[in-house]
Design an enzyme around this catalytic site. Structure first.
Site, PDB file in Angstrom:
ATOM      1  N   GLU A 153       2.975  -4.968  11.357  1.00  0.00           N
ATOM      2  CA  GLU A 153       4.360  -4.803  11.802  1.00  0.00           C
ATOM      3  C   GLU A 153       4.492  -4.753  13.327  1.00  0.00           C
ATOM      4  O   GLU A 153       5.535  -5.090  13.877  1.00  0.00           O
ATOM      5  CB  GLU A 153       4.971  -3.530  11.201  1.00  0.00           C
ATOM      6  CG  GLU A 153       5.359  -3.645   9.736  1.00  0.00           C
ATOM      7  CD  GLU A 153       6.634  -4.466   9.509  1.00  0.00           C
ATOM      8  OE1 GLU A 153       7.180  -5.037  10.483  1.00  0.00           O
ATOM      9  OE2 GLU A 153       7.071  -4.531   8.351  1.00  0.00           O
TER      10      GLU A 153
ATOM     11  N   SER B 112      -5.530   1.967  10.290  1.00  0.00           N
ATOM     12  CA  SER B 112      -4.402   1.357  10.983  1.00  0.00           C
ATOM     13  C   SER B 112      -4.568  -0.155  11.125  1.00  0.00           C
ATOM     14  O   SER B 112      -5.470  -0.634  11.823  1.00  0.00           O
ATOM     15  CB  SER B 112      -4.242   1.981  12.372  1.00  0.00           C
ATOM     16  OG  SER B 112      -3.296   1.274  13.141  1.00  0.00           O
ATOM     17  N   ARG B 113      -3.673  -0.904  10.499  1.00  0.00           N
ATOM     18  CA  ARG B 113      -3.712  -2.363  10.637  1.00  0.00           C
ATOM     19  C   ARG B 113      -3.432  -2.780  12.076  1.00  0.00           C
ATOM     20  O   ARG B 113      -4.015  -3.738  12.590  1.00  0.00           O
ATOM     21  CB  ARG B 113      -2.671  -3.012   9.733  1.00  0.00           C
ATOM     22  CG  ARG B 113      -2.839  -2.732   8.261  1.00  0.00           C
ATOM     23  CD  ARG B 113      -1.678  -3.361   7.487  1.00  0.00           C
ATOM     24  NE  ARG B 113      -1.555  -2.778   6.167  1.00  0.00           N
ATOM     25  CZ  ARG B 113      -0.539  -3.017   5.355  1.00  0.00           C
ATOM     26  NH1 ARG B 113       0.435  -3.824   5.755  1.00  0.00           N
ATOM     27  NH2 ARG B 113      -0.480  -2.456   4.167  1.00  0.00           N
TER      28      ARG B 113
ATOM     29  N   SER C  18       1.284   8.800   7.811  1.00  0.00           N
ATOM     30  CA  SER C  18       1.057   8.811   6.353  1.00  0.00           C
ATOM     31  C   SER C  18       0.360   7.539   5.890  1.00  0.00           C
ATOM     32  O   SER C  18       0.952   6.700   5.196  1.00  0.00           O
ATOM     33  CB  SER C  18       2.402   8.959   5.622  1.00  0.00           C
ATOM     34  OG  SER C  18       3.356   8.016   6.117  1.00  0.00           O
TER      35      SER C  18
ATOM     36  N   GLY D 205       6.503   9.044   9.444  1.00  0.00           N
ATOM     37  CA  GLY D 205       5.506  10.034   9.817  1.00  0.00           C
ATOM     38  C   GLY D 205       4.091   9.512   9.634  1.00  0.00           C
ATOM     39  O   GLY D 205       3.875   8.406   9.123  1.00  0.00           O
TER      40      GLY D 205
ATOM     41  N   SER E 109       0.816  -1.217   0.000  1.00  0.00           N
ATOM     42  CA  SER E 109       0.000   0.000   0.000  1.00  0.00           C
ATOM     43  C   SER E 109       0.848   1.265   0.000  1.00  0.00           C
ATOM     44  O   SER E 109       0.609   2.173  -0.804  1.00  0.00           O
ATOM     45  CB  SER E 109      -0.944  -0.011   1.209  1.00  0.00           C
ATOM     46  OG  SER E 109      -0.223  -0.166   2.418  1.00  0.00           O
TER      47      SER E 109
ATOM     48  N   LYS F 175       8.777   0.332   8.666  1.00  0.00           N
ATOM     49  CA  LYS F 175       8.697   0.637  10.094  1.00  0.00           C
ATOM     50  C   LYS F 175       8.796  -0.656  10.897  1.00  0.00           C
ATOM     51  O   LYS F 175       7.793  -1.307  11.186  1.00  0.00           O
ATOM     52  CB  LYS F 175       7.396   1.387  10.393  1.00  0.00           C
ATOM     53  CG  LYS F 175       7.329   2.740   9.671  1.00  0.00           C
ATOM     54  CD  LYS F 175       6.031   3.472   9.902  1.00  0.00           C
ATOM     55  CE  LYS F 175       6.028   4.824   9.195  1.00  0.00           C
ATOM     56  NZ  LYS F 175       4.776   5.571   9.376  1.00  0.00           N
TER      57      LYS F 175
ATOM     58  N   LYS G 125       5.647   2.881  17.625  1.00  0.00           N
ATOM     59  CA  LYS G 125       4.251   3.340  17.701  1.00  0.00           C
ATOM     60  C   LYS G 125       3.293   2.228  17.299  1.00  0.00           C
ATOM     61  O   LYS G 125       2.128   2.213  17.737  1.00  0.00           O
ATOM     62  CB  LYS G 125       4.049   4.594  16.842  1.00  0.00           C
ATOM     63  CG  LYS G 125       4.463   4.463  15.375  1.00  0.00           C
ATOM     64  CD  LYS G 125       3.375   3.944  14.475  1.00  0.00           C
ATOM     65  CE  LYS G 125       3.876   3.754  13.059  1.00  0.00           C
ATOM     66  NZ  LYS G 125       2.815   3.304  12.131  1.00  0.00           N
TER      67      LYS G 125
END
Length: 348
Positions: free
Chosen positions: A283, A256-257, A140, A138, A12, A107, A193
């Site tokens: 992740e 957000s996965r 995004s 960031g 993605s 990430k 995060k």
């Protein structure tokens, strides 16, 4: 302005960055492992699995041949899952231009070594000048970038000209790019995060309210900063886009996965089932394992990460994990600050 760019990874975020670059009139070669995805992108200009309902710019040319994608490219963006990062670099190495500047948008940590992604790049691409490496991070979400919704990111590199080069490359009217010399902090913030987002999702799945979410995000940021500073980052970075900015987006967004995975876990679903239903990389799961190991080896106190690790890998229920956090020993809110400046009460 650069005329040709290589993007490695057609997930993605990789696909959305390729769209951004093609929007600017650049020729973009996008590497995808699967031939069927290559055909879909080139013939139908879609990537339905990762970005449904998004039209891919005709200036994006997909290929499953790394040599073709990388040939002659001076600017390269790698956006693959952390689990495939080292393997991808090894495959890229024979085809990279020795003068190329390479940025990643991954990430995560390397699970086997605990290394950050730029450290993996230094290991696997020894012929390239390390000052030409960068990281893009960031808040995004690819879904929003692809819809040209205003977004800001940060590029960090050891060399100012490298960071500014990628800044010029990516900047558009809807994607604003900042620069930062703190590579360590930018990578650590973007990775950790995801762990906190898993925890926030669990809280929401348990039916807890905004108080719990705010507390978890705030104390989570403390953990992120604590480990990052120990590894050599500037604490200031965690107040920026790759710190609190990315934390807010990942903990509160429907895109957000990691939040969605945590939400399902909070509702009682087992991890294997959650990951299978997601159909994409989460992740935060790998990041939790890596951060837990690093914290243990380095003696860093990370109670939220520890609790989430116990949920993911040791069968602790999310509700019990919250109780564990709420009843841990009493501490000062800003322990490191208190120690650094000898913070004292006015009255005992």
């Amino acid at each position: 302005m650069v005329e040709q760019v290589a993007v490695i990874g057609a997930g993605s975020f990789g696909t959305s960055l390729a769209n951004v670059l093609a929007d600017k009139g650049l020729q973009v070669d996008l590497y995808a492992r699967r031939e069927e995805l290559v055909r879909e992108i080139n013939e139908q200009h879609t990537n339905r699995h990762y970005l449904p309902e998004v039209s891919i710019h005709p200036g994006v040319r997909a290929s499953a041949n790394l040599s073709d994608v990388l040939k002659g490219k001076k600017w390269v963006l790698i956006v693959t899952p952390s689990s495939a990062f080292r393997e991808t670099l090894r495959a890229m190495r024979p085809h990279l231009d020795p003068e190329a500047s390479v940025a990643h948008g991954t990430k995560g940590f390397d699970l086997e070594t605990g290394q950050r992604m730029t450290q993996v790049m230094e290991d696997e691409l020894p012929e390239l000048d390390k000052s030409r490496f960068a990281v893009v991070s960031g808040p995004s979400h690819a879904e929003e970038v692809s819809q040209r919704i205003p977004t800001t990111v940060v590029v960090a590199s050891r060399r100012q000209s490298t960071a500014e080069g990628f800044q010029d490359l990516l900047m558009t009217s809807y994607l604003r790019v900042y620069t930062n010399p703190d590579v360590i902090g930018t990578e650590v913030g973007g990775t950790l995060k995801n762990i906190i987002a898993l925890g926030v999702g669990m809280c929401d799945g348990l039916g807890f309210g905004d108080n719990a979410k705010a507390a978890l995000m705030t104390r989570g940021l403390t953990e992120i900063s604590r480990l990052g500073v120990h590894l050599g980052a500037s604490h200031l970075t965690f107040g920026g886009l790759s710190g609190v900015g990315d934390l807010i987006a990942t903990c509160t967004s429907k895109h957000s996965r990691n939040w969605r995975a945590g939400y399902a876990l909070g509702q009682g679903k087992p991890l294997d089932e959650v990951l299978e239903q997601m159909g994409m990389v989460v992740e935060g799961v790998r990041a939790t394992k890596a951060a837990y190991q690093i914290a243990g080896e380095q003696g860093i106190d990370m109670p939220i990460t520890k609790a989430i690790y116990h949920v993911l890998f040791e069968g602790l229920s999310p509700k019990a994990a919250v109780e564990e956090l709420m009843t841990r020993r009493k501490v000062h809110e800003m322990e490191e600050v208190a120690e650094a400046v000898s913070l004292k009460w006015d009255l005992p």
